[in-house]
Design an enzyme around this catalytic site. Structure first.
Site, PDB file in Angstrom:
ATOM      1  N   SER A  80       0.837  -1.196   0.000  1.00 17.48           N
ATOM      2  CA  SER A  80       0.000   0.000   0.000  1.00 17.48           C
ATOM      3  C   SER A  80       0.871   1.244   0.000  1.00 17.48           C
ATOM      4  O   SER A  80       1.870   1.304   0.728  1.00 17.48           O
ATOM      5  CB  SER A  80      -0.896   0.028   1.249  1.00 17.48           C
ATOM      6  OG  SER A  80      -1.508   1.305   1.370  1.00 17.48           O
ATOM      7  N   GLU A 173     -15.582 -10.322   4.920  1.00 18.92           N
ATOM      8  CA  GLU A 173     -15.595  -9.543   6.169  1.00 18.92           C
ATOM      9  C   GLU A 173     -15.975 -10.415   7.373  1.00 18.92           C
ATOM     10  O   GLU A 173     -15.321 -10.373   8.409  1.00 18.92           O
ATOM     11  CB  GLU A 173     -16.622  -8.407   6.074  1.00 18.92           C
ATOM     12  CG  GLU A 173     -16.133  -7.179   5.375  1.00 18.92           C
ATOM     13  CD  GLU A 173     -15.398  -6.209   6.307  1.00 18.92           C
ATOM     14  OE1 GLU A 173     -15.754  -6.102   7.495  1.00 18.92           O
ATOM     15  OE2 GLU A 173     -14.455  -5.555   5.830  1.00 18.92           O
ATOM     16  N   ASP A 185     -22.153  -1.361   3.129  1.00 23.02           N
ATOM     17  CA  ASP A 185     -20.968  -0.660   2.633  1.00 23.02           C
ATOM     18  C   ASP A 185     -20.587  -1.118   1.232  1.00 23.02           C
ATOM     19  O   ASP A 185     -20.327  -0.317   0.336  1.00 23.02           O
ATOM     20  CB  ASP A 185     -19.791  -0.881   3.583  1.00 23.02           C
ATOM     21  CG  ASP A 185     -20.094  -0.367   4.976  1.00 23.02           C
ATOM     22  OD1 ASP A 185     -21.149   0.243   5.164  1.00 23.02           O
ATOM     23  OD2 ASP A 185     -19.255  -0.574   5.877  1.00 23.02           O
ATOM     24  N   TYR A 237     -22.846  -1.328  20.708  1.00 24.69           N
ATOM     25  CA  TYR A 237     -23.439  -1.916  19.502  1.00 24.69           C
ATOM     26  C   TYR A 237     -24.132  -3.227  19.856  1.00 24.69           C
ATOM     27  O   TYR A 237     -25.282  -3.457  19.480  1.00 24.69           O
ATOM     28  CB  TYR A 237     -22.334  -2.147  18.464  1.00 24.69           C
ATOM     29  CG  TYR A 237     -22.811  -2.765  17.177  1.00 24.69           C
ATOM     30  CD1 TYR A 237     -23.402  -1.971  16.196  1.00 24.69           C
ATOM     31  CD2 TYR A 237     -22.677  -4.123  16.934  1.00 24.69           C
ATOM     32  CE1 TYR A 237     -23.845  -2.525  15.003  1.00 24.69           C
ATOM     33  CE2 TYR A 237     -23.118  -4.693  15.753  1.00 24.69           C
ATOM     34  CZ  TYR A 237     -23.690  -3.890  14.782  1.00 24.69           C
ATOM     35  OH  TYR A 237     -24.124  -4.452  13.612  1.00 24.69           O
TER      36      TYR A 237
HETATM   37  P1  ADP Z   1     -13.258   2.135   7.956  1.00 23.19           P
HETATM   38  O1  ADP Z   1     -13.544   0.987   7.046  1.00 23.19           O
HETATM   39  O2  ADP Z   1     -14.484   2.739   8.532  1.00 23.19           O
HETATM   40  O3  ADP Z   1     -12.380   3.152   7.345  1.00 23.19           O
HETATM   41  P2  ADP Z   1     -11.970   0.041   9.388  1.00 23.19           P
HETATM   42  O4  ADP Z   1     -11.351  -0.036  10.729  1.00 23.19           O
HETATM   43  O5  ADP Z   1     -13.008  -0.953   9.021  1.00 23.19           O
HETATM   44  O6  ADP Z   1     -12.485   1.535   9.206  1.00 23.19           O
HETATM   45  O7  ADP Z   1     -10.864  -0.090   8.275  1.00 23.19           O
HETATM   46  C1  ADP Z   1      -9.665   0.635   8.373  1.00 23.19           C
HETATM   47  C2  ADP Z   1      -8.527  -0.294   8.058  1.00 23.19           C
HETATM   48  O8  ADP Z   1      -8.466  -0.499   6.631  1.00 23.19           O
HETATM   49  C3  ADP Z   1      -7.199   0.261   8.444  1.00 23.19           C
HETATM   50  O9  ADP Z   1      -6.897  -0.057   9.774  1.00 23.19           O
HETATM   51  C4  ADP Z   1      -6.280  -0.466   7.475  1.00 23.19           C
HETATM   52  O10 ADP Z   1      -5.995  -1.774   7.948  1.00 23.19           O
HETATM   53  C5  ADP Z   1      -7.127  -0.612   6.239  1.00 23.19           C
HETATM   54  N1  ADP Z   1      -6.858   0.435   5.241  1.00 23.19           N
HETATM   55  C6  ADP Z   1      -7.703   1.354   4.763  1.00 23.19           C
HETATM   56  N2  ADP Z   1      -7.109   2.131   3.817  1.00 23.19           N
HETATM   57  C7  ADP Z   1      -5.843   1.677   3.695  1.00 23.19           C
HETATM   58  C8  ADP Z   1      -4.715   2.053   2.893  1.00 23.19           C
HETATM   59  N3  ADP Z   1      -4.768   3.053   2.036  1.00 23.19           N
HETATM   60  N4  ADP Z   1      -3.579   1.346   3.062  1.00 23.19           N
HETATM   61  C9  ADP Z   1      -3.495   0.335   3.933  1.00 23.19           C
HETATM   62  N5  ADP Z   1      -4.509  -0.053   4.709  1.00 23.19           N
HETATM   63  C10 ADP Z   1      -5.677   0.581   4.598  1.00 23.19           C
END
Ligand code: ADP
Ligand code: MG
Length: 395
Positions: A80, A173, A185, A237
């Site tokens: 990433s 998920e 979502d 929740y």
């Molecule tokens: P939300 O989906 O509401 O943003 P979540 O906790 O479900 O919150 O998901 C966030 C997680 O998704 C982060 O902790 C990371 O693991 C992953 N994530 C999201 N965007 C990136 C990115 N650009 N690079 C790496 N990991 C990401």
């Protein structure tokens, strides 16, 4: 209250040619293509999904992009641009539910769910570049899963329809990542369309597009990310879900979806005071979603402000899932000119949305920033989103 541990600054997204060039630098070779899938905002319909009710999310103009190349072996290499872990290698044959750590559980979960469906998923190299803010309630995780599943659907020639991809993502998920999420979502991310919201019936999973265009109505939709998550969110929740199940049981219905607003008076005599208020939130919220859908079709977004306000009041007073930061964001933006505002997402922190006349945007931003500083809260992240297209190939 705790501040989220991950950095929350909004990542900047590269253009497609820069992303392809970066892919080549990292992995050698060129990507077979670049796919993207958006995050989402829920316009209205909160805690209605698990009551088999209605939700109205929309895909936003923030996306996770993945550059992907098929490999000749069963190896998966993932990187990433957001940084952190560096390149992670995994073997397709070793994929087990809950085995993956960090962000790679999302792409690996999507691959696992496709394999569970008998699809012959190849090894891949994958570079992720997302500008969906992490952990702000905009579903950055589903954006990743949906981008990956869309890419693999095409690269494998599996030809899955949107609904099958929605279910595969839910399986990823629920079983692989281990998060008890529904279908909202990924339905928004996979089925969204520019200028529309996705009206979703969580009972039969039917989805239809509803016109939702802010710009022609002279409006902007502001997201106010409070950047807090309260520690009782998980317990809160679970207890809300339990109250809803209890309410449905006492009222003798399959799910609270089956209770109408007109049935609330009778329900109040049968339920204890707290359970009644939980039930009232769900029942009136379902009704607000239906009213919103009708008003959007008939009169456009300028007509829905009062429903956003009523939704917030219901979550604050009846469902009790708001918090001081969210209430302040909502009250301040309304006082500064927003025509409607509500917290969005599961509650106990996260973000609020404020539907705001374009001419008042700066005033609302300033007022909220000032009110947060005065209250001693951390500075919120404030940005606009607009209803955008769902997942697609872009290069
Ligand atoms: P939300 O989906 O509401 O943003 P979540 O906790 O479900 O919150 O998901 C966030 C997680 O998704 C982060 O902790 C990371 O693991 C992953 N994530 C999201 N965007 C990136 C990115 N650009 N690079 C790496 N990991 C990401
Ligand atoms: Mg998520």
């Amino acid at each position: 209250m705790s501040h989220k541990s991950e950095p929350l600054a909004t990542p900047v997204q590269a253009g497609t040619s820069d992303l392809a060039a970066r892919f080549t630098r990292e992995f050698g070779g060129r990507p077979d293509g670049i796919w993207q899938a958006p995050g989402r905002v829920n316009l209205i319909g909160e805690h209605t999904d698990y009551n088999e009710g209605y939700v109205l999310p929309f895909a936003i103009d923030r996306t996770a992009r993945v550059a992907v190349a098929v490999r000749p072996d069963a190896t998966v290499r993932l990187l990433s641009t957001y940084g952190g872990q560096g390149t992670v290698s995994a073997s397709l044959d070793g994929l087990q539910p809950r085995s993956a750590k960090g962000w790679t559980k999302y792409p690996l979960g999507a691959m696992w769910a496709l394999r569970e469906r008998g699809i012959d998923v190849p090894g891949i190299d994958l570079l992720l570049d997302s500008n969906v803010p992490l952990g702000a309630g905009l579903s950055s995780s589903h954006a990743i899963e949906c981008a990956v599943i869309t890419a693999l659907n095409e690269l494998t020639g599996a030809g899955l329809q949107a609904q099958e991809m929605v279910l595969a993502t839910q399986q990823a998920e629920n079983d692989f990542v281990g998060a008890p999420t529904g279908i909202m979502d990924q339905s928004a991310s996979l089925r969204g369309a520019r200028g529309h919201a996705v009206f979703l019936d969580c009972r039969d999973q039917n989805a239809s597009l509803v016109p939702f265009e802010t710009e022609p109505a002279g409006l902007v939709l502001l997201v106010i990310d409070t950047k807090v998550s309260h520690s009782h969110a998980d317990g809160g929740y679970a207890s809300r879900r339990a109250s809803c199940e209890l309410g449905a049981e006492v009222l003798g219905v399959k799910a609270l979806r089956d209770v109408q607003v007109g049935g609330l008076e009778e329900a109040s005599g049968l339920l204890d005071e707290v359970t009644f208020r939980r039930v009232r939130h769900v029942v009136t919220e379902n009704d607000r979603v239906l009213q919103t859908v009708e008003l959007l079709a008939d009169r456009g977004p300028s007509a829905i402000g009062h429903l956003l306000d009523a939704s917030h009041a219901s979550m604050r007073d009846d469902f009790e899932i708001s918090c001081p930061e969210l209430d302040l964001a909502v009250e301040t933006s309304r006082a500064a000119g927003a025509i409607g505002a509500r917290m969005t997402g599961g509650g106990f922190g996260g973000a609020a949305i404020a539907l705001t006349p374009a001419g008042e945007e700066q005033k609302v931003r300033n007022a909220v920033a000032k009110a947060f500083a005065k209250a001693g809260f951390a500075a919120p992240d404030i940005f606009t989103v607009s209803p955008a297209d769902g997942a697609m190939r872009i290069a």
